[in-house]
Design a protein around this motif. Sequence first.
Motif, mmCIF file in Angstrom:
data_model
loop_
_atom_site.group_PDB
_atom_site.id
_atom_site.type_symbol
_atom_site.label_atom_id
_atom_site.label_comp_id
_atom_site.label_asym_id
_atom_site.label_seq_id
_atom_site.Cartn_x
_atom_site.Cartn_y
_atom_site.Cartn_z
ATOM 1 N N LEU A 23 28.895 -130.686 30.996
ATOM 2 C CA LEU A 23 29.467 -129.950 32.118
ATOM 3 C C LEU A 23 28.912 -128.537 32.201
ATOM 4 N N ARG A 26 25.704 -128.241 33.923
ATOM 5 C CA ARG A 26 25.800 -128.330 35.380
ATOM 6 C C ARG A 26 26.354 -127.036 35.983
ATOM 7 N N LEU A 28 29.300 -125.553 35.057
ATOM 8 C CA LEU A 28 30.734 -125.710 35.288
ATOM 9 C C LEU A 28 31.593 -125.019 34.236
ATOM 10 N N ALA A 150 29.883 -139.062 37.805
ATOM 11 C CA ALA A 150 28.656 -138.760 37.055
ATOM 12 C C ALA A 150 27.656 -139.910 37.098
ATOM 13 N N ARG A 154 22.911 -137.303 41.173
ATOM 14 C CA ARG A 154 23.412 -135.938 41.062
ATOM 15 C C ARG A 154 22.915 -135.072 42.216
ATOM 16 N N ASP A 155 23.829 -134.326 42.809
ATOM 17 C CA ASP A 155 23.480 -133.286 43.771
ATOM 18 C C ASP A 155 24.583 -132.240 43.725
ATOM 19 N N TRP A 156 24.516 -131.262 44.591
ATOM 20 C CA TRP A 156 25.494 -130.178 44.527
ATOM 21 C C TRP A 156 26.903 -130.658 44.871
ATOM 22 N N SER A 158 28.153 -133.739 44.088
ATOM 23 C CA SER A 158 28.710 -134.412 42.909
ATOM 24 C C SER A 158 29.088 -133.405 41.832
ATOM 25 N N ASP A 159 28.296 -132.332 41.687
ATOM 26 C CA ASP A 159 28.668 -131.282 40.739
ATOM 27 C C ASP A 159 30.007 -130.642 41.140
ATOM 28 N N GLY A 160 30.173 -130.411 42.428
ATOM 29 C CA GLY A 160 31.428 -129.844 42.896
ATOM 30 C C GLY A 160 32.602 -130.785 42.674
ATOM 31 N N LEU A 162 32.796 -133.060 40.307
ATOM 32 C CA LEU A 162 33.073 -133.043 38.870
ATOM 33 C C LEU A 162 33.891 -131.822 38.484
ATOM 34 N N GLN A 163 33.492 -130.670 39.020
ATOM 35 C CA GLN A 163 34.225 -129.444 38.720
ATOM 36 C C GLN A 163 35.672 -129.564 39.188
#
Length: 299
Positions: A23, A26, A28, A150, A154-156, A158-160, A162-163
């Motif tokens: 994390l 990424r 986070l 996950a 992955r892109d921005w 999916s990161d958001g 996850l966060q």
Amino acid sequence: MSSVSASDAIDLDSNAHRTTLDLAGRGLAPLMALGHYVYRQTYDPLPTFRHRTLVVLAVALRSPVLFAVNETATVLAPGKILCIPAGSTYSPGPDRQPRGEMYWLILKADPLPHTGALERAVRLLAAKPPEIWDAPKEAIANFDLAFRIAAEDRDWISDGELQHVCSLAVLQIARSCERNGHRTQTVQHPYVARALTWVEARLNEPLTATDMAAASGLAPSHFYKVFREATGTTPKDYLLRRKTDEARLRLAADPHALVTDVAHALGFSSSQYFATVFRRYQGVSPSNARAVTSTPTSR
């Protein structure tokens, strides 16, 4: 405790039985890493850890998981969460890494006076001694969702996502900590941990609850009380669940294994009794278990 050097290094390796999400990689942080392991057999123990600024949250999903925290053996029952603050020593096992399934989340306790809700939740958890309490089901569901996210490209976005889900899980855990403050328990169940370690080495034997009490070193009546407090179940129920979990793994691993042979190898007196117990705990008959791809049920 002082002989263990403090380090904030995190093992991010993944393998067949362990999946780890980086994390922090990424961007986070203070969410550092989320892990999921499913051990179908015991493994050599991990070294003892002690972190400078990291908080570890562990949630047992199936069979009780054994830990050594600050050199004290303890039992993490299914559906419970263990909070290990920075500065505490810990290791899974402690003699062997146990069978079972568990989520773990590592957070960074930043000493700077951030006022965001997530940072405040992390500081709340970091300020506690090592304790165990009921894990909120919503947080476990968010951990499940995090691994599904996950697995996608992955892109921005999916990161958001996850966060969002991991932060929400931390807030749910912090809220449950506050609400269950009077129902938390310290991590001191060495007699139960001793009995569980003893059982794992003797699953092939026809064990009884009385045998477990003798292995623990406690009088039977006191052992039964302490065992239920630590694990949420009875010694007899634990034994039958562990044996049927093991039987299911053996049947899945060897398509030619006879149900009768597996039953006798695990100490059951008859295949008929084994089949009755197996269906009660696994939800399917032994002969149909091989066709079911899901892992053994935990309820």
